[in-house]
Scaffold this active site. Structure first.
Site, short mmCIF file in Angstrom:
data_model
loop_
_atom_site.label_atom_id
_atom_site.label_comp_id
_atom_site.label_asym_id
_atom_site.label_seq_id
_atom_site.Cartn_x
_atom_site.Cartn_y
_atom_site.Cartn_z
N THR A 29 0.82 -1.22 0.00
CA THR A 29 0.00 0.00 0.00
C THR A 29 0.86 1.27 0.00
O THR A 29 0.66 2.17 -0.82
CB THR A 29 -0.90 0.00 1.26
OG1 THR A 29 -1.57 -1.26 1.31
CG2 THR A 29 -1.91 1.11 1.22
N LYS A 84 7.14 1.14 12.33
CA LYS A 84 7.09 1.56 13.74
C LYS A 84 7.35 0.42 14.71
O LYS A 84 7.95 0.61 15.76
CB LYS A 84 5.75 2.22 14.05
CG LYS A 84 4.53 1.33 13.83
CD LYS A 84 3.73 1.77 12.66
CE LYS A 84 2.77 0.66 12.24
NZ LYS A 84 1.75 1.07 11.34
N GLU A 100 9.61 9.44 9.30
CA GLU A 100 8.41 10.27 9.51
C GLU A 100 7.12 9.47 9.34
O GLU A 100 6.14 9.67 10.06
CB GLU A 100 8.43 11.43 8.50
CG GLU A 100 7.35 12.45 8.68
CD GLU A 100 7.53 13.22 9.99
OE1 GLU A 100 8.44 14.03 10.09
OE2 GLU A 100 6.74 12.97 10.93
N VAL A 146 5.03 7.28 12.30
CA VAL A 146 4.09 7.81 13.31
C VAL A 146 3.21 8.88 12.67
O VAL A 146 3.71 9.87 12.15
CB VAL A 146 4.83 8.44 14.51
CG1 VAL A 146 3.83 8.90 15.57
CG2 VAL A 146 5.84 7.49 15.11
N ILE A 158 1.31 13.43 9.16
CA ILE A 158 1.54 14.49 10.16
C ILE A 158 3.05 14.61 10.41
O ILE A 158 3.69 13.63 10.76
CB ILE A 158 0.83 14.15 11.50
CG1 ILE A 158 -0.67 13.99 11.29
CG2 ILE A 158 1.13 15.20 12.56
CD1 ILE A 158 -1.42 13.52 12.54
N ASP A 186 -0.22 -1.03 18.26
CA ASP A 186 0.28 -0.09 17.25
C ASP A 186 0.50 1.30 17.87
O ASP A 186 1.52 1.94 17.62
CB ASP A 186 -0.75 -0.03 16.09
CG ASP A 186 -0.37 0.98 15.05
OD1 ASP A 186 0.54 0.70 14.25
OD2 ASP A 186 -0.97 2.08 15.04
N LYS A 243 4.11 3.54 18.43
CA LYS A 243 4.30 4.93 18.01
C LYS A 243 4.70 5.83 19.18
O LYS A 243 5.57 6.68 19.04
CB LYS A 243 3.01 5.44 17.34
CG LYS A 243 2.77 4.73 16.00
CD LYS A 243 1.36 4.94 15.48
CE LYS A 243 1.16 4.26 14.12
NZ LYS A 243 -0.24 4.20 13.71
N GLY A 289 -2.79 5.30 5.20
CA GLY A 289 -3.21 5.38 3.80
C GLY A 289 -2.03 5.53 2.88
O GLY A 289 -0.99 6.08 3.23
N1 HSE Z 1 -2.87 0.75 11.36
C1 HSE Z 1 -2.58 2.12 11.59
C2 HSE Z 1 -3.86 2.87 11.94
C3 HSE Z 1 -1.99 2.82 10.40
O1 HSE Z 1 -4.94 2.31 11.91
O2 HSE Z 1 -3.73 4.03 12.26
C4 HSE Z 1 -0.56 2.58 10.22
O3 HSE Z 1 0.20 3.09 11.28
#
Ligand code: HSE
Length: 434
Positions: free
Chosen positions: A13, A105, A129, A132, A136, A201, A205, A302
């Site tokens: 992706t 991450k 960058e 995280v 942004i 996740d 971060k 994304g």
């Molecule tokens: N899986 C993460 C989220 C995106 O849902 O924010 C990638 O860091």
């Protein structure tokens, strides 16, 4: 015209987003960098799936070594994710003197010490960058814009999947399972959503952000992590009645002695700017004595938002290569010699306000027994709501907000309360971040 040559490992992706943006923004990048950025080799185990972008088939390989050992490549971009073989590939790239960019991450959170040491010892640059907050620019902000700031807090909503689910539960009153299913159908949540919904996740971060903000390595296993799978539509409704919204927060605070770092659902006042950051958006709040509060909001995931963050890193490294100043920015924000090991605060030491959800029999004297136990543990009640009247045998919900209290006291008090014969189910609590 100079050319900076890129080797890409991972054509999923984010990788395809990088290819798409580089192709579409060739002129813009050249105008800003004064050079071309060109991908010369792409490795992925799957090179037959159509990624929706055009690449010369001769550029594709299933062998990462063809990228890592490519003599012309200046920067290796790792977008495959996971611990291995990503760790091995990045260490090899760095030891060969290549600069690296990664969105990984999990790897940085768990193996950051090893990777940053290798980068520093080999005098190459690392960009991360995209690891995280997607688009942004939080890593660059901490490293460059906030360089004079004694950061006391970095916290925020750093998982779009969890934020989407909680927003949907809040806006539509639906249950967690329904919201998760819709997130999966829309492609926001993975088939196995564990890392996103269980807070892992977000913990990856915040481990990275705390390292950069406070200049300390963070042992990932020391972070208290609690996800959102236990949040009910009833919790969300009660939060609303008390004037709050529930968000999955990744929190790190430094008081000069220890770092309070944790991930959990939290109630934040509806009037707080982060309470209105909804859907898949992320928000990261940085505080210090000079600037006060600074909140950055944007797309945390994304193909294109994250791809654009990767390209920002590539161009930054390209500038370093072209100007000969490749070590300009310390990889970890603090200079290597200035990194120190700051203790991580045990969650039991924190003070917070708490939302308590108890299930109790609706009989005389129950409230006084419960408030007695809370009082014995120095916990002061701010307000109480009882929901409905019980059908025979079932409990009623007793909702309480406390004044600021100590986490250890809350845990001990709830254990004692759960032992009462008038309590029908295990009690729950949600921390309140005011
Ligand atoms: N899986 C993460 C989220 C995106 O849902 O924010 C990638 O860091």
């Amino acid at each position: 015209m100079d050319k900076i040559k890129i080797g890409l490992i991972g054509f999923g992706t984010i990788g395809s987003g990088v290819v798409q943006i580089l192709a579409s923004s060739r002129k813009t990048i050249r105008q800003r960098l004064g050079a071309e950025v060109e991908i010369v080799k792409i490795a992925d185990l799957d090179i037959t799936t159509d990624r929706g972008v055009e690449v010369d088939s001769g550029m594709l390989t299933t062998h990462a070594d063809e990228v890592l050992e490519h003599p012309e490549v200046d920067v290796i971009v790792e977008l495959m994710g996971g611990y291995e073989p990503a760790r091995t590939f990045l260490l090899k790239a760095v030891s060969c003197g290549k600069h690296v960019v990664t969105a990984n991450k999990a790897l940085l959170a768990k193996h950051g010490d090893e990777l940053f040491t290798a980068v520093e010892d080999n005098h190459v640059s690392i960009g991360f960058e995209a690891a995280v907050g997607g688009a942004i620019p939080i890593i660059r902000s901490i490293k460059e814009s906030f360089v004079a700031n004694e950061i006391s807090t970095v916290e925020g909503i750093v998982n779009g999947t969890a934020n989407y689910i909680l927003s949907k539960m809040s806006d539509e009153g639906c249950d967690f399972d329904v919201a998760l299913k819709e997130a999966q159908q829309k492609g926001f949540a993975e088939a196995d959503p564990t890392f996103d919904i269980e807070g892992i996740d977000s913990a990856h971060k915040i481990a990275i952000l705390a390292r950069l903000a406070f200049g300390t390595p963070v042992n990932f296993d020391d972070i208290t992590v609690q996800g959102i799978s236990g949040i009910t539509s009833g919790d969300i409704e009660c939060a609303r009645e008390f004037g709050y919204r529930i968000k999955l927060l990744a929190i790190s605070k430094f008081d000069g002695k220890s770092v309070d770092i944790r991930v959990h659902p939290a109630m934040i006042p509806q009037s707080h700017p982060m309470a209105s950051v909804n859907g898949v958006l992320n928000a990261i709040r940085v505080c210090d004595g000079w600037m006060g509060e600074n909140i950055l909001v944007g797309h945390g995931a994304g193909s294109l938002p994250t791809g654009s963050a990767v390209i920002g890193d590539i161009v930054e490294i390209a500038r370093g290569i072209l100007s000969g100043a490749k070590d300009r920015l310390p990889a970890q924000s603090f200079r290597k010699s200035e990194m120190r090991s700051i203790p991580i605060m045990n969650i039991q030491e924190i003070d917070s306000e708490y939302f308590l959800r108890l299930s109790v029999q609706d009989t005389p004297g129950v409230l006084s027994r419960i408030s007695g136990i809370l009082g014995d543990h120095s916990i002061s009640i701010l307000s109480v709501i009882q929901r409905g009247r019980a059908e025979s045998g079932s409990g009623v919900s007793l909702i309480m907000m406390t004044h600021r209290a100590n986490e250890k006291d809350i845990q001990l008090a709830l254990k004692e309360i759960d032992g009462l014969n008038v309590v029908c189910a295990k009690s729950n609590f949600i921390r309140v971040e005011n």
